[in-house]
Design a protein around this motif. Structure first.
Motif, mmCIF file in Angstrom:
data_model
loop_
_atom_site.group_PDB
_atom_site.id
_atom_site.type_symbol
_atom_site.label_atom_id
_atom_site.label_comp_id
_atom_site.label_asym_id
_atom_site.label_seq_id
_atom_site.Cartn_x
_atom_site.Cartn_y
_atom_site.Cartn_z
ATOM 1 N N GLN A 168 0.835 -1.214 0.000
ATOM 2 C CA GLN A 168 0.000 0.000 0.000
ATOM 3 C C GLN A 168 0.869 1.264 0.000
ATOM 4 O OE1 GLN A 168 -3.004 -0.190 3.064
ATOM 5 N NE2 GLN A 168 -3.261 -2.413 2.782
ATOM 6 N N ASP A 169 0.289 2.334 -0.607
ATOM 7 C CA ASP A 169 0.916 3.661 -0.682
ATOM 8 C C ASP A 169 2.199 3.636 -1.499
ATOM 9 O OD1 ASP A 169 -1.080 4.773 0.994
ATOM 10 O OD2 ASP A 169 0.028 4.160 2.779
ATOM 11 N N VAL A 170 2.230 2.774 -2.511
ATOM 12 C CA VAL A 170 3.370 2.726 -3.422
ATOM 13 C C VAL A 170 2.918 2.975 -4.858
ATOM 14 C CG1 VAL A 170 5.098 1.214 -4.486
ATOM 15 C CG2 VAL A 170 4.838 1.289 -2.002
ATOM 16 N N TYR A 171 1.939 2.191 -5.303
ATOM 17 C CA TYR A 171 1.518 2.267 -6.698
ATOM 18 C C TYR A 171 0.827 3.589 -6.991
ATOM 19 C CZ TYR A 171 2.814 -2.576 -6.783
ATOM 20 O OH TYR A 171 3.548 -3.743 -6.693
ATOM 21 N N ASP A 172 1.250 4.209 -8.111
ATOM 22 C CA ASP A 172 0.806 5.532 -8.563
ATOM 23 C C ASP A 172 1.216 6.646 -7.608
ATOM 24 O OD1 ASP A 172 -0.412 4.422 -10.803
ATOM 25 O OD2 ASP A 172 -2.291 4.094 -9.704
ATOM 26 N N ILE A 173 2.094 6.279 -6.661
ATOM 27 C CA ILE A 173 2.640 7.284 -5.743
ATOM 28 C C ILE A 173 4.144 7.365 -5.967
ATOM 29 C CG2 ILE A 173 2.968 7.906 -3.314
ATOM 30 C CD1 ILE A 173 0.331 6.387 -2.741
ATOM 31 N N PHE A 174 4.832 6.276 -5.641
ATOM 32 C CA PHE A 174 6.264 6.170 -5.976
ATOM 33 C C PHE A 174 6.329 5.513 -7.354
ATOM 34 C CE2 PHE A 174 6.091 6.191 -1.341
ATOM 35 C CZ PHE A 174 7.070 7.110 -1.006
ATOM 36 N N THR A 175 6.070 6.300 -8.359
ATOM 37 C CA THR A 175 5.886 5.729 -9.704
ATOM 38 C C THR A 175 7.180 5.172 -10.298
ATOM 39 O OG1 THR A 175 6.161 7.931 -10.643
ATOM 40 C CG2 THR A 175 3.903 7.214 -10.176
ATOM 41 N N GLU A 176 8.319 5.508 -9.702
ATOM 42 C CA GLU A 176 9.605 5.023 -10.223
ATOM 43 C C GLU A 176 10.168 3.871 -9.387
ATOM 44 O OE1 GLU A 176 10.783 6.178 -13.061
ATOM 45 O OE2 GLU A 176 9.002 7.488 -13.116
ATOM 46 N N HIS A 177 9.339 3.289 -8.560
ATOM 47 C CA HIS A 177 9.869 2.246 -7.666
ATOM 48 C C HIS A 177 10.196 0.962 -8.449
ATOM 49 C CE1 HIS A 177 5.728 0.550 -7.773
ATOM 50 N NE2 HIS A 177 6.346 -0.597 -7.454
ATOM 51 N N GLU A 178 11.011 0.139 -7.804
ATOM 52 C CA GLU A 178 11.341 -1.186 -8.373
ATOM 53 C C GLU A 178 11.227 -2.216 -7.253
ATOM 54 O OE1 GLU A 178 14.677 -2.493 -11.331
ATOM 55 O OE2 GLU A 178 15.485 -2.710 -9.294
ATOM 56 N N LEU A 179 10.566 -3.356 -7.572
ATOM 57 C CA LEU A 179 10.375 -4.448 -6.610
ATOM 58 C C LEU A 179 11.125 -5.682 -7.128
ATOM 59 C CD1 LEU A 179 8.963 -5.709 -4.114
ATOM 60 C CD2 LEU A 179 7.048 -6.292 -5.650
ATOM 61 N N GLN A 180 11.990 -6.242 -6.277
ATOM 62 C CA GLN A 180 12.737 -7.460 -6.622
ATOM 63 C C GLN A 180 12.340 -8.565 -5.649
ATOM 64 O OE1 GLN A 180 16.896 -6.471 -6.409
ATOM 65 N NE2 GLN A 180 16.783 -4.989 -8.128
#
Length: 582
Positions: free
Chosen positions: A510-522
């Motif tokens: 939560q509070d990541v998608y469309d917020i930290f739009t440049e994030h990367e998940l591994q």
């Protein structure tokens, strides 16, 4: 308007009252002297005397003015038909330092209206102890007169002026009456109440109108105007006082706009106390009142409600009579009467006035009727000096905007957050019923488009300015604050179950998608192998997209290691374990 010459201590003869309509007057009175004063006469004086009033039934009393006078400094408390009278105004004059004289005035209209035609007696008027020093020079006197103004429907429309004061005529006294508009000179008249005239002295005693000597022979000869008479009754025994009236219809002309009255006395010391003129002078008399005003909060435009009157007049006030409005000396608006205003009628209207933006909170508005905006009139009136009025108006000044701390919301996606706008006002004491929130100052000032659900508000932009309006006497207060967005730390769940039951089917950070739009998940398996890489468009649904084998297959039940890099300088990468179960 009166122009004249006069001695020291005297009070100028000036306009006291004006009556416009079907008016005329009469006068009664009597002396307190037992004989005409003189060096050989008795040094005695009465304390009471009487006179009779006898008006016709068609003559309706509208005013009655009592004047009394005598030697010395004055007796200002007397009785009229046993009713105590106290002087409302007093006058004084002097022949020299030793011989001073007084006169007094009281409005006795209510008494004369109540008692009507009857015998009027002045009593308790006692100068007995004062006249002795005056007797050797023949200047001891006392007397009284009542001027009665009445209305009679059979009369023409007249202008009746009552002038008074106390001026002596040692040599020459000149009075100029202006603002006349003589339409017909029939029955034009002028009258006087005068004190201390002597029948036996007739040296150059003349009364002239416009240079013409006037008289009422044989009662008032041309050379002895002040001779102890009453022209209304024909009495000749008003020792040392005169109640005289003269017909002047042959001495004033149709179209005259002024008249000059001159009085001379070569020897006799005579004091004029009042002058009455009755002229057929048909003129309007425009006056104006400011009745009310409407002031908006923070508005420099005010609405003024006013009434134009034509009350004390003998003619209609024409339509389109101009009206000017001033703030200080600045012209701020003009108007005009809409209709002809009849005698004793009025017309009400209103006008919007735009005040200077930098004007203070307290404003004086002056309204002038019969003013074309240059302080000049266009209508000839019976009285040119009563056209203005003013009103003190307090503007509703709004205090300067108060800035409040910003409200910070967590980014819920696309820089949108939810706010409770009341949180911005926690430091204030207010009634919620007096509060409203707006997105613009224009909406706040007009009280339109208020925010309907301020406790759950989603911003329109980042940042967004919000305005709060709180009712506060005499107007309201304005508060301003901004809504700003920050990216709050994400909440990372400990597991999920990708079994397509629509419940918890993906790794919902939560509070990541469309917020930290440049994030990367591994995502790594328990052997340390990278099996999935995701971003803002690719959340992890339990399948693999990295490695040599099983790409696109679902991972088995188990615990997996994640690294979440938000690519935000305010946050370090998040690392931990997530459990996948079906």
């Amino acid at each position: 308007m009166i122009g004249l010459t006069f001695p020291v201590l005297a009070q100028d003869i000036s306009l006291f009252q004006q009556f416009n309509g079907r008016y005329d007057y009469t006068a009664i009175g009597n002396t307190m002297n037992t004989v005409e004063n003189g060096t050989l006469g008795p040094c005695t004086i009465l304390t009471s005397s009487s006179a009779n009033l006898n008006l016709n039934s068609e003559q309706n009393i509208v005013a009655a003015y009592l004047y009394w006078a005598g030697s010395h400094t004055g007796d200002f408390d007397i009785s009229l038909n046993n009713i105590d009278i106290t002087a409302e105004r007093t006058f004084s004059d002097a022949l020299d330092s030793d011989r001073v004289f007084f006169a007094a005035f009281a409005d006795v209209t209510s008494i004369v209206l109540e008692q009507g035609n009857t015998n009027y007696t002045i009593s308790n008027f006692d100068l007995s102890a004062d006249i002795a020093p005056y007797c050797p020079t023949g200047t001891n006197f006392g007397g009284w007169a009542i001027t009665i103004i009445y209305e009679d429907s059979s009369l023409p429309l007249n202008q009746l002026n009552v002038y008074d004061g106390l001026q002596s005529v040692p040599d020459f006294l000149s009075i100029t009456l202006d603002n006349l508009n003589v339409l017909d000179n029939e029955n034009a008249k002028i009258g006087f109440v005068a004190w201390e005239g002597d029948r036996s002295i007739a040296i150059n005693e003349q009364l002239t109108i416009n240079g013409n000597v006037i008289s009422n022979y044989p009662l008032n000869p041309a050379n002895n105007a002040f001779n102890g008479t009453n022209s209304f009754t024909g009495a000749t025994n008003l020792y040392n006082m005169d109640i005289d009236v003269y017909n002047i219809q042959n001495n004033i002309s149709i179209g005259d706009t002024s008249a000059t009255i001159a009085l001379t006395s070569g020897q006799d010391f005579v004091m004029i106390n009042n002058i009455i003129t009755v002229l057929n002078s048909q003129l309007p008399d425009a006056t104006i009142t400011i009745d009310n005003n409407t002031v908006g909060c923070g508005d420099s435009t005010i609405e003024v409600f006013y009434t134009v009157h034509n009350t004390n007049s003998t003619d209609i006030l024409p339509a389109n009579t101009p009206i000017a409005f001033y703030s200080n000396s600045d012209l701020i608006g003009t108007s005009e009467t809409q209709n002809t205003i009849a005698i004793n009628a009025s017309e009400s209207n209103s006008i919007y006035l735009n005040l200077p933006e930098d004007i203070g909170p307290n404003v004086t508005i002056t309204a002038i009727v019969d003013d074309d905006g240059t302080m000049n009139g266009v209508v000839t009136e019976s009285n040119e000096n009563n056209n203005s009025t003013f009103a003190e108006i307090e503007l509703l000044i709004i205090p300067e905007i108060t800035l409040l701390s910003n409200l910070i919301g967590c980014n819920e996606g696309f820089e949108i957050s939810s706010y409770n706008l009341f949180d911005a006002l926690r430091s204030l004491d207010y009634n919620e019923d007096d509060l409203a929130f707006y997105r613009s100052l224009d909406d706040l000032e007009t009280e339109t488009n208020a925010i309907l659900m301020p406790s759950d508000y989603n911003n329109d932009s980042n940042p967004e300015t919000i305005y709060a309006r709180i009712v506060s006497a005499p107007c309201y207060e304005i508060f301003q604050f901004d809504l700003t967005i920050e990216n709050c730390p994400p909440y990372i769940p400990q597991g999920f179950s990708p079994n397509n039951d629509t419940k918890n089917d993906w790794f919902n950070i939560q509070d990541v998608y469309d917020i930290f739009t440049e994030h990367e998940l591994q995502i790594y398996n328990r052997y340390g192998e990278l099996i999935f890489v995701g971003n803002n468009e690719t959340p992890w649904d339990g399948t693999t997209n990295r490695g040599l084998n099983n790409i696109g297959n679902k991972v088995p039940v188990g615990t997996y290691y994640y690294i979440l890099n938000l690519n935000d300088p305010n946050y370090k990468p998040f690392m931990g374990w997530v459990y996948v179960n079906y």
